[in-house]
Design an enzyme around this catalytic site. Sequence first.
Site, mmCIF file in Angstrom:
data_model
loop_
_atom_site.group_PDB
_atom_site.id
_atom_site.type_symbol
_atom_site.label_atom_id
_atom_site.label_comp_id
_atom_site.label_asym_id
_atom_site.label_seq_id
_atom_site.Cartn_x
_atom_site.Cartn_y
_atom_site.Cartn_z
ATOM 1 N N GLN A 144 34.858 22.388 29.944
ATOM 2 C CA GLN A 144 34.839 23.780 29.475
ATOM 3 C C GLN A 144 35.116 23.942 27.973
ATOM 4 O O GLN A 144 34.430 24.691 27.293
ATOM 5 C CB GLN A 144 35.858 24.587 30.259
ATOM 6 N N GLU A 156 33.600 31.939 23.925
ATOM 7 C CA GLU A 156 34.764 31.952 23.036
ATOM 8 C C GLU A 156 34.390 31.579 21.604
ATOM 9 O O GLU A 156 35.252 31.258 20.794
ATOM 10 C CB GLU A 156 35.852 31.006 23.571
ATOM 11 N N ASP A 191 39.692 20.985 27.594
ATOM 12 C CA ASP A 191 40.025 21.709 28.827
ATOM 13 C C ASP A 191 38.904 21.402 29.806
ATOM 14 O O ASP A 191 37.781 21.887 29.647
ATOM 15 C CB ASP A 191 40.145 23.214 28.573
ATOM 16 N N GLU A 207 43.552 19.471 29.509
ATOM 17 C CA GLU A 207 43.991 20.584 30.358
ATOM 18 C C GLU A 207 43.233 20.560 31.687
ATOM 19 O O GLU A 207 42.031 20.274 31.703
ATOM 20 C CB GLU A 207 43.706 21.880 29.597
ATOM 21 N N ASP A 262 46.863 24.700 33.656
ATOM 22 C CA ASP A 262 46.439 26.093 33.476
ATOM 23 C C ASP A 262 46.234 26.697 34.863
ATOM 24 O O ASP A 262 47.170 27.289 35.422
ATOM 25 C CB ASP A 262 45.163 26.127 32.623
ATOM 26 N N LYS A 300 49.594 32.134 29.872
ATOM 27 C CA LYS A 300 48.659 33.263 29.800
ATOM 28 C C LYS A 300 49.334 34.468 30.447
ATOM 29 O O LYS A 300 49.476 34.526 31.674
ATOM 30 C CB LYS A 300 47.391 32.938 30.575
ATOM 31 N N ARG A 348 42.390 34.500 26.739
ATOM 32 C CA ARG A 348 41.424 34.362 27.821
ATOM 33 C C ARG A 348 40.012 34.337 27.232
ATOM 34 O O ARG A 348 39.812 34.662 26.064
ATOM 35 C CB ARG A 348 41.526 35.537 28.813
ATOM 36 N N SER A 349 39.046 33.996 28.069
ATOM 37 C CA SER A 349 37.669 33.973 27.553
ATOM 38 C C SER A 349 37.147 35.382 27.289
ATOM 39 O O SER A 349 36.282 35.572 26.437
ATOM 40 C CB SER A 349 36.757 33.217 28.509
ATOM 41 N N LYS A 352 46.341 28.593 21.654
ATOM 42 C CA LYS A 352 44.927 28.368 22.007
ATOM 43 C C LYS A 352 44.239 29.717 22.110
ATOM 44 O O LYS A 352 44.632 30.548 22.930
ATOM 45 C CB LYS A 352 44.872 27.631 23.347
#
Length: 432
Positions: A166, A208, A245, A288, A315, A340, A369-370, A391
């Site tokens: 990802q 992102e 990730d 991740e 995560d 998060k 977040r995305s 991040k």
Amino acid sequence: MTEAAHRIARVSARRVWDSRGRPTLEAEVHLPGGVTGRATAPAGASTGRAEARDLRDGGAAFGGYDVTRAVRQVRDTIAPALRGLDVCDQEGLDRILIDLDGTPDKHRLGGNACIAVSMAALHAAAAAARLPLWRYLLGGEPASLPLPEIQIFGGGAHAGRRVDVQDFMVMAVGAGSFAEALDWTAEVYRAAGARLADAGRLQGVADEGGYWPAFDTNEEGLDRLVRAIEDSGRIPGDEMAISLDVAASEFYRHGRYHLGLDRRVVDSDALGDLLAGWIDRYPIVSVEDPLAEDDATGMRRFTAAVGDRVQVVGDDYLVTDAARVEHAARDAACNALLVKPNQAGTLTETRAAFDAARTAGMGTIVSARSGETEDVTIAHLAVGWRAGQLKVGSFSRSERMAKWNEVLRIEEALGAAAVFAGARPLPRPPAP
Ligand code: 2PG
Ligand code: MG
């Protein structure tokens, strides 16, 4: 400032739009005398199953993502319950949200409604104290600026599954300041784009802001990262390291991992071996969600194999939950927590997970977040809570740059008092 000035006068909410063009919820907490705090809920695409649930309308409009029900919950349920309460009592306010909701995943009020209100209250409390949020949170403790973890190529659920991994990210482990880390990353991002353009493979960016991964294999992303670091004039590993990730839950089905791009179906051990092989061959310092959220055995085995050399981040595996963090620490299933706030649903629960990680000696990475907005709360949390890393996605698109730029401002405000975490939070700091 008198007590009365801290009493919540009004809580409101509205629908705004996020970086994917989807509706999201923005909350405001108003105090007497015009003092206001405002925050917006972000939204994930690769979500952990045990995360707080957003309340969405469903139906045809806006793909079912509308938030009018969540807005109504703020107006009709949350606002009357919080009116008159002390905005400085974050734990008390969050406890009311948790109790009002009454479900384990906050689906009644909506994780989006809860986190937006929780963060808006914090902003209002800082505004009432006439302090920037990061300084309010520090409460006199010395500041520490996080090491940024910045995406260069986006993949997985953020790029139509074009590649399986990802996030292909870099960390400026040799930089001397947050600002320098951004300088170096900007050059890597540019160099990576130039190479893709030369190869006729520049196809825009993923959710992102990282380049669209027009790769033939997952590993090509690693090769391209190393070349981009070199092209930018940095030394791979010593100055600029790689972070991944894998978000492995996304391609885990019936106990096996389906690597679509590489046309391979592998078991947990084989995926762990594949990743460990990459760690041997590339300057990777952090991985991740290497295995899926349900694959506790795989996580333990992977951390036992490489956890002394690299950061293994939970995560989806930890979903910013204190109990899960404590469990994972006991099991040695990972050695760092992705933080998060909207996975937890309130700041108090987020902070509990953060503290659990810190107590267990785990690394801490505050994360966006995305689906994001111009909201910069997480930049303040990262500094104010003295997280090791931050991040936020890539180095383009203003919902990302707003956060990086906010930390630059904080670093400037700190002046000589600014201490940069650098590579210190990582298990194996590279030789200077
Ligand atoms: C993640 C995040 C950010 P999402 O998996 O770490 O990259 O993605 O917000 O879609 O869960
Ligand atoms: Mg992740």
